[in-house]
Write a protein that holds these residues in place. Structure first.
Motif, short mmCIF file in Angstrom:
data_model
loop_
_atom_site.label_atom_id
_atom_site.label_comp_id
_atom_site.label_asym_id
_atom_site.label_seq_id
_atom_site.Cartn_x
_atom_site.Cartn_y
_atom_site.Cartn_z
N VAL A 50 -15.32 -24.14 -5.32
CA VAL A 50 -14.26 -25.17 -6.31
C VAL A 50 -14.51 -25.63 -7.15
O VAL A 50 -14.18 -25.86 -7.92
CB VAL A 50 -13.09 -25.41 -5.19
CG1 VAL A 50 -11.64 -26.10 -6.26
CG2 VAL A 50 -12.60 -24.09 -4.43
N ARG A 51 -15.26 -27.23 -7.07
CA ARG A 51 -15.84 -28.07 -7.34
C ARG A 51 -16.73 -28.19 -8.43
O ARG A 51 -16.53 -28.24 -9.24
CB ARG A 51 -16.20 -29.21 -6.42
CG ARG A 51 -15.76 -30.06 -5.58
CD ARG A 51 -15.60 -31.13 -4.86
NE ARG A 51 -14.86 -31.72 -4.39
CZ ARG A 51 -15.19 -32.95 -3.58
NH1 ARG A 51 -16.52 -33.54 -3.57
NH2 ARG A 51 -13.78 -33.38 -2.84
N SER A 52 -17.67 -27.35 -8.34
CA SER A 52 -18.05 -27.22 -9.49
C SER A 52 -18.28 -25.83 -10.53
O SER A 52 -17.65 -26.09 -11.81
CB SER A 52 -19.59 -26.13 -8.70
OG SER A 52 -19.67 -25.13 -8.03
N TYR A 53 -17.12 -24.98 -10.02
CA TYR A 53 -16.22 -23.90 -11.12
C TYR A 53 -14.96 -24.58 -11.69
O TYR A 53 -15.19 -25.12 -12.60
CB TYR A 53 -15.25 -22.57 -10.03
CG TYR A 53 -13.86 -22.44 -10.34
CD1 TYR A 53 -14.46 -21.87 -11.55
CD2 TYR A 53 -12.49 -23.05 -10.89
CE1 TYR A 53 -13.13 -20.99 -12.25
CE2 TYR A 53 -11.71 -22.42 -11.59
CZ TYR A 53 -12.01 -21.61 -12.27
OH TYR A 53 -11.25 -20.88 -13.40
N SER A 54 -14.73 -25.90 -11.11
CA SER A 54 -13.63 -26.60 -12.28
C SER A 54 -14.17 -27.45 -13.09
O SER A 54 -14.12 -28.14 -13.88
CB SER A 54 -12.68 -28.12 -10.84
OG SER A 54 -11.55 -27.20 -10.27
N VAL A 55 -15.80 -28.42 -12.61
CA VAL A 55 -16.54 -28.37 -14.01
C VAL A 55 -17.11 -27.92 -14.75
O VAL A 55 -16.80 -28.25 -15.94
CB VAL A 55 -18.04 -29.80 -13.09
CG1 VAL A 55 -18.16 -29.85 -14.02
CG2 VAL A 55 -17.01 -30.71 -12.23
N LEU A 56 -17.14 -26.45 -14.34
CA LEU A 56 -17.44 -25.58 -15.13
C LEU A 56 -16.56 -25.21 -16.15
O LEU A 56 -16.46 -25.33 -17.54
CB LEU A 56 -18.01 -24.28 -14.47
CG LEU A 56 -18.31 -23.06 -15.35
CD1 LEU A 56 -19.93 -23.64 -16.01
CD2 LEU A 56 -19.06 -22.29 -14.55
N SER A 57 -15.30 -24.94 -15.32
CA SER A 57 -14.32 -24.34 -16.25
C SER A 57 -13.52 -25.95 -17.30
O SER A 57 -12.96 -25.15 -18.35
CB SER A 57 -13.00 -24.55 -15.20
OG SER A 57 -11.71 -24.79 -16.44
#
Length: 155
Positions: A50-57
């Protein structure tokens, strides 16, 4: 309602009568926990959480956020953002560049590979959201989104 391993629905039903089960902070924390677990499971094949996805998003949003802005928006300590960006940068998914407005700051942007992975990840998170929201009508979903946004970004 999903239950944790080793937990029976009977236990959940029994504890629903507690005061805690009606507290907004508990309900939002439980919802977040269940949602994060579901999203992490769906993102696992893409080697994201979730955290890495949020940064990527946010890196792929076209908004060119700084690391400081990422930390503030995601409610994370800046020291938590650095390793997330390092990991994504190491995979060739994001780039750090000097902020044209402040050379001491770094802007995080998605690469072509990052944008492609983000598209797949967004499909996975949308699937998870659909499962979570299945019991709500479209109008209820929009109301919930509006209410949560007002709470999350109140100022």
């Amino acid at each position: 309602m999903a239950t944790r391993p080793g937990t029976t629905m009977n236990t959940i039903d029994r504890l629903l009568s507690s005061e805690l089960a009606g507290e907004i902070e508990f309900l939002t924390a439980r919802t977040r926990s269940l949602g994060s677990a579901r999203a992490n499971m769906l993102l696992e094949p893409l080697d994201l959480k979730v955290r890495s996805y949020s940064v990527l998003s946010l890196a792929c949003s076209g908004l060119a956020p700084t690391q400081r802005e990422l930390a503030e928006f995601l409610s994370l300590d800046p020291s938590q953002i650095v390793p997330l960006v390092d990991q994504l940068e190491g995979r060739g998914l994001v780039e750090r560049t000097a902020d044209p407005n402040d050379r001491r700051s770094k802007v995080i942007t998605g690469t072509k590979s990052g944008e492609q992975l983000y598209t797949k990840a967004r499909e996975a998170t949308a699937e998870g959201e659909a499962v979570a929201m299945a019991k709500l009508s479209k109008a209820e979903q929009e109301t919930l989104r509006d209410l949560l946004s007002r709470i999350a970004f109140r100022d």
